[in-house]
Design a protein around this motif. Structure first.
Motif, PDB file in Angstrom:
ATOM      1  N   TRP A   1      -3.464   8.653   7.283  1.00  0.00           N
ATOM      2  CA  TRP A   1      -4.800   8.206   6.895  1.00  0.00           C
ATOM      3  C   TRP A   1      -4.829   8.037   5.389  1.00  0.00           C
ATOM      4  O   TRP A   1      -4.224   8.812   4.652  1.00  0.00           O
ATOM      5  CB  TRP A   1      -5.835   9.256   7.314  1.00  0.00           C
ATOM      6  N   GLY A   2      -5.531   6.994   4.911  1.00  0.00           N
ATOM      7  CA  GLY A   2      -5.664   6.770   3.484  1.00  0.00           C
ATOM      8  C   GLY A   2      -7.116   6.566   3.088  1.00  0.00           C
ATOM      9  O   GLY A   2      -7.909   6.012   3.872  1.00  0.00           O
ATOM     10  N   ASN A   3      -7.499   7.000   1.874  1.00  0.00           N
ATOM     11  CA  ASN A   3      -8.861   6.765   1.407  1.00  0.00           C
ATOM     12  C   ASN A   3      -9.013   5.334   0.900  1.00  0.00           C
ATOM     13  O   ASN A   3      -8.058   4.549   0.900  1.00  0.00           O
ATOM     14  CB  ASN A   3      -9.266   7.802   0.355  1.00  0.00           C
ATOM     15  N   GLY A   4     -10.197   4.976   0.457  1.00  0.00           N
ATOM     16  CA  GLY A   4     -10.452   3.601   0.043  1.00  0.00           C
ATOM     17  C   GLY A   4      -9.562   3.131  -1.088  1.00  0.00           C
ATOM     18  O   GLY A   4      -9.115   1.985  -1.097  1.00  0.00           O
ATOM     19  N   THR A   5      -9.302   4.000  -2.076  1.00  0.00           N
ATOM     20  CA  THR A   5      -8.458   3.617  -3.213  1.00  0.00           C
ATOM     21  C   THR A   5      -7.048   3.278  -2.755  1.00  0.00           C
ATOM     22  O   THR A   5      -6.491   2.241  -3.133  1.00  0.00           O
ATOM     23  CB  THR A   5      -8.406   4.758  -4.247  1.00  0.00           C
ATOM     24  N   TYR A   6      -6.468   4.136  -1.941  1.00  0.00           N
ATOM     25  CA  TYR A   6      -5.113   3.883  -1.449  1.00  0.00           C
ATOM     26  C   TYR A   6      -5.069   2.607  -0.603  1.00  0.00           C
ATOM     27  O   TYR A   6      -4.202   1.754  -0.796  1.00  0.00           O
ATOM     28  CB  TYR A   6      -4.621   5.067  -0.625  1.00  0.00           C
ATOM     29  N   MET A   7      -5.985   2.486   0.339  1.00  0.00           N
ATOM     30  CA  MET A   7      -5.960   1.345   1.246  1.00  0.00           C
ATOM     31  C   MET A   7      -6.161   0.020   0.513  1.00  0.00           C
ATOM     32  O   MET A   7      -5.468  -0.966   0.781  1.00  0.00           O
ATOM     33  CB  MET A   7      -7.028   1.529   2.323  1.00  0.00           C
ATOM     34  N   ASN A   8      -7.086  -0.013  -0.419  1.00  0.00           N
ATOM     35  CA  ASN A   8      -7.362  -1.281  -1.087  1.00  0.00           C
ATOM     36  C   ASN A   8      -6.253  -1.691  -2.044  1.00  0.00           C
ATOM     37  O   ASN A   8      -5.965  -2.877  -2.208  1.00  0.00           O
ATOM     38  CB  ASN A   8      -8.696  -1.210  -1.829  1.00  0.00           C
ATOM     39  N   SER A   9      -5.592  -0.716  -2.683  1.00  0.00           N
ATOM     40  CA  SER A   9      -4.509  -1.068  -3.606  1.00  0.00           C
ATOM     41  C   SER A   9      -3.272  -1.550  -2.857  1.00  0.00           C
ATOM     42  O   SER A   9      -2.520  -2.382  -3.360  1.00  0.00           O
ATOM     43  CB  SER A   9      -4.155   0.134  -4.485  1.00  0.00           C
ATOM     44  N   HIS A  10      -3.048  -1.063  -1.628  1.00  0.00           N
ATOM     45  CA  HIS A  10      -1.854  -1.429  -0.879  1.00  0.00           C
ATOM     46  C   HIS A  10      -2.075  -2.566   0.117  1.00  0.00           C
ATOM     47  O   HIS A  10      -1.131  -3.289   0.451  1.00  0.00           O
ATOM     48  CB  HIS A  10      -1.309  -0.210  -0.129  1.00  0.00           C
TER      49      HIS A  10
END
Length: 298
Positions: free
Chosen positions: A215-224
């Motif tokens: 699971w990833g938070n918004g920062t991780y998901m949006n950057s990747h």
């Protein structure tokens, strides 16, 4: 740190070993054996039930050096694969280790949760272990794949991680971990969980079957997985927080001598949720593999 660790690279991350492969002969290891078997490496404690727990840290120096061939996607969700020679190494003393990913499993640290970077064992009980570690996230460059052209790079950063492992007995183990970007860059926060089964095929060879989810938070998901408006020919996309992958695979370690061993693995990762819906995802199902040789001293 790649967005989704490959099985072969992080064999111990989502497939912790539930029984150490200790090739150092000792008079107390097991019942007396015929003299013809004296030259055959044996498992310390091989008469015990598999998966009895974690190995307590010992105040002694251990190290491992090796290298192998690795194949994995250019980035998480890429259609193309890259093939390279990858080193693996570890230096440890007591509760402290410095290593690349997967080296813990190769050295044979029981059901211990593995990972790369500098690691300290905070708590080690018979069936429970808590680790804290510092790692370096290499991020992602637009040069990694043509599809990333024009997109902002995922910046390098330093991450901190807390990992908890629980040995269930009879070869089964579960684990979970929280990884946090300590510099406030693009890595954000991630949570991973795993379930594994260890099969001691012979005193020299061990197989680990494992699976996990991330699971990833918004920062991780949006950057990747996000695509900024006007950054490339791809449509703009804002990736929100959520479960983004699930993995399954098999790895092996086999001793050639008490010091030399061969290792390898084959794994698959399936992107889910916001990651699967991203315009960057050409192939949601990725496959990785590796094969290598290493020298260890315990």
């Amino acid at each position: 740190m790649a967005p989704v660790p490959t099985l072969a690279q992080e064999a111990a991350t989502f497939a912790p070993s539930a029984q150490p492969l200790d090739l150092n002969l000792a008079a107390t290891d097991a019942a007396p054996a015929p003299s013809s078997a004296a030259s055959t490496p044996t498992l310390a404690g091989e008469a015990r039930t598999p998966g009895v727990g974690f190995e307590p840290p010992e105040p002694r120096l251990s190290y491992l050096l090796g290298a192998g061939l690795r194949s994995s996607p250019n980035y998480s969700g890429a259609a193309g694969n890259r093939h390279r020679i990858s080193p693996v190494w570890l230096v440890s003393y007591g509760r402290f280790k410095l290593s690349t990913g997967g080296a813990n499993a190769l050295l044979g640290y029981g059901a211990e949760m593995g990972g790369s970077g500098a690691t300290a064992t905070l708590l080690s009980l018979r069936d429970l272990q808590l680790n804290a570690s510092l790692g370096f996230d290499n991020g992602r460059s637009a040069s990694d794949d043509p599809r990333l052209s024009g997109l902002p790079e995922v910046r390098r950063t330093i991450t901190g991680r807390l990992g908890l492992g629980l040995a269930l007995g009879y070869g089964w183990a579960v684990g979970t971990g929280l990884t946090q970007d300590l510099l406030g860059r693009d890595a954000g926060s991630q949570v991973d969980t795993s379930l594994s089964y260890t099969w001691q095929v012979t005193p020299r060879t061990r197989l680990v079957l494992g699976g996990g989810t991330s699971w990833g938070n918004g920062t991780y998901m949006n950057s990747h997985y996000g695509v900024p408006a006007g950054a490339s020919s791809l449509p703009a996309y804002q990736a929100g927080a959520g479960f983004y992958s699930r993995s399954i695979g098999i790895s092996f370690t086999s001793a050639l001598t008490p010091q030399w061993l061969v290792y390898g693995g084959l794994g698959g990762t399936q992107l889910r949720g916001p990651a699967r819906a991203s315009p960057l995802t050409e192939r949601p199902n990725g496959v990785s593999a590796n094969l290598g040789v290493a020298y260890r001293y315990r």
